[in-house]
Scaffold this motif. Structure first.
Motif, short mmCIF file in Angstrom:
data_model
loop_
_atom_site.label_atom_id
_atom_site.label_comp_id
_atom_site.label_asym_id
_atom_site.label_seq_id
_atom_site.Cartn_x
_atom_site.Cartn_y
_atom_site.Cartn_z
N ILE A 1 0.85 -1.19 0.00
CA ILE A 1 0.00 0.00 0.00
C ILE A 1 0.88 1.24 0.00
O ILE A 1 1.85 1.33 0.76
N LEU A 2 0.56 2.18 -0.88
CA LEU A 2 1.23 3.48 -0.90
C LEU A 2 0.24 4.54 -0.41
O LEU A 2 -0.93 4.53 -0.80
N TYR B 1 4.27 -3.53 12.69
CA TYR B 1 3.43 -4.50 13.41
C TYR B 1 2.17 -3.88 14.02
O TYR B 1 1.45 -4.55 14.76
N ASP B 2 1.89 -2.61 13.70
CA ASP B 2 0.61 -2.02 14.13
C ASP B 2 -0.54 -2.77 13.46
O ASP B 2 -0.46 -3.20 12.30
N MET C 1 -2.56 -5.73 9.26
CA MET C 1 -1.34 -5.58 10.06
C MET C 1 -0.20 -5.08 9.17
O MET C 1 -0.02 -5.56 8.06
N ILE C 2 0.54 -4.08 9.68
CA ILE C 2 1.68 -3.53 8.94
C ILE C 2 2.90 -4.43 9.17
O ILE C 2 3.40 -4.53 10.29
N LYS C 3 3.37 -5.07 8.10
CA LYS C 3 4.55 -5.94 8.22
C LYS C 3 5.85 -5.13 8.17
O LYS C 3 6.81 -5.43 8.87
N SER C 4 5.87 -4.11 7.29
CA SER C 4 7.07 -3.27 7.18
C SER C 4 6.71 -1.92 6.60
O SER C 4 5.67 -1.77 5.95
N VAL D 1 1.69 -5.15 3.88
CA VAL D 1 0.64 -5.42 4.86
C VAL D 1 0.14 -6.86 4.76
O VAL D 1 0.29 -7.54 3.75
N LYS D 2 -0.50 -7.29 5.85
CA LYS D 2 -1.08 -8.63 5.94
C LYS D 2 -2.56 -8.50 6.27
O LYS D 2 -2.94 -7.63 7.07
#
Length: 305
Positions: free
Chosen positions: A156-157, A168-169, A181-184, A205-206
């Motif tokens: 996602i941009l 990890y938020d 969930m934000i992976k990086s 994201v996941k």
């Protein structure tokens, strides 16, 4: 790392002088890390063929670069859009063959009257003076692009519109209501652990696939966000739009980067019914547009009640 975001209007070619070309769709982004900040310059290259990218790129920016190389109805449309969206800070310049008196007449009584006026060779010098404008509060990201990257997954941009995000938020994707969930996090192609408003970010994201994400969607810690298919606004019709508006007439509605089909449910007060849910906060500016109009395509605007 501080972040400063500009929209480049008028002669959009000037954007290539300010940064390296990045994402290019109906909006093209250029960025550069300098003076201790990442500066992003977004041009609505899908405009003037379509009016939607104009509103979306203006909404992405804190500041405006308006380089006028001719006076036509599209310059007028850009002035009206900036005024409707209350973009009060920017730089305005023009080529030598543009009638300055005529341009001054066009921007009179609009937010552009207070822009810094400068010569083309001094534009960058003036832009470098603009500082980061952060917005505190619960984390909120507005999305402008989403795609799948092999070996990474959904990317996602977007822009951190408010607050701070960390790796990890767990956030909520609205209006769909999906947990993500934000992976990086990346900024300017560099990995970072966190990003603050108004940073431009790339997120792996996941929990969601690209076909579940649309431009204008919000990833957030839900707080004041509302999701609805009905809104009411304090509407002010543009004096330049000569058509009539009537109950049950169709239109497009713009809030932030969201563009949705809508119908006038009532005119006074102005209520709209939408085909699909929209995310908003009370007080957000809503612009109503008619892309098929042969004259001005912006009917008017107002804040959401």
């Amino acid at each position: 790392m501080r972040s400063v975001n500009f929209v480049v209007l008028g002669d959009q070619e000037i954007a290539s002088q300010f940064g390296k070309k990045g994402t290019a769709t109906d909006m093209t982004m250029y960025d550069k890390k300098e003076l201790g900040a990442i500066r992003t310059y977004t041009a609505p290259n899908g405009f003037p063929e379509k009016v939607q990218p104009l509103l979306q790129t203006i909404n992405l920016a804190e500041y405006v670069v308006f380089y006028v190389n001719k006076l036509d109805k599209f310059v007028g449309e850009q002035i009206i859009a900036l005024d409707m969206l209350k973009k009060k800070h920017g730089v305005i310049s023009h080529t030598y063959d543009v009638d300055e008196n005529m341009l001054n007449t066009m921007i009179k009584n609009t937010v552009l009257e207070n822009y810094i006026k400068t010569t083309p060779d001094k534009i960058k010098e003036e832009l470098d003076k603009f500082e980061q404008i952060s917005k505190d509060g619960a984390a909120r990201i507005v999305i402008d692009h989403c795609f799948d990257v092999k070996g990474v997954g959904t990317v996602i941009l977007g822009k951190v519109e408010q607050g701070k995000i960390k790796q990890y938020d767990n956030l909520k994707l609205l209006p769909a209501g999906i947990d993500v969930m934000i992976k990086s996090i990346q900024m300017h192609d560099d990995p970072v652990d966190e990003a603050v408003s108004p940073g431009r970010v790339g997120l792996a994201v996941k929990g969601v696939t690209p076909d579940q994400v649309s431009r204008g969607d919000i990833m957030c810690v839900p707080s004041t966000e509302q999701v609805s298919t009905e809104i009411e606004i304090d509407f002010v019709k543009s004096p330049f739009y000569k058509g009539d508006i009537a109950q049950n007439q169709m239109c497009l509605l713009n809030i932030g980067l969201q563009i949705k089909a809508a119908k006038f449910a009532s005119i006074s007060p102005l209520k709209l019914t939408l085909d699909k849910p929209i995310v908003y906060n009370k007080g957000d500016i809503c612009v109503i547009l008619k892309p098929e109009s042969q004259t001005i395509r912006l009917l008017g605007s107002g804040s959401i009640r």
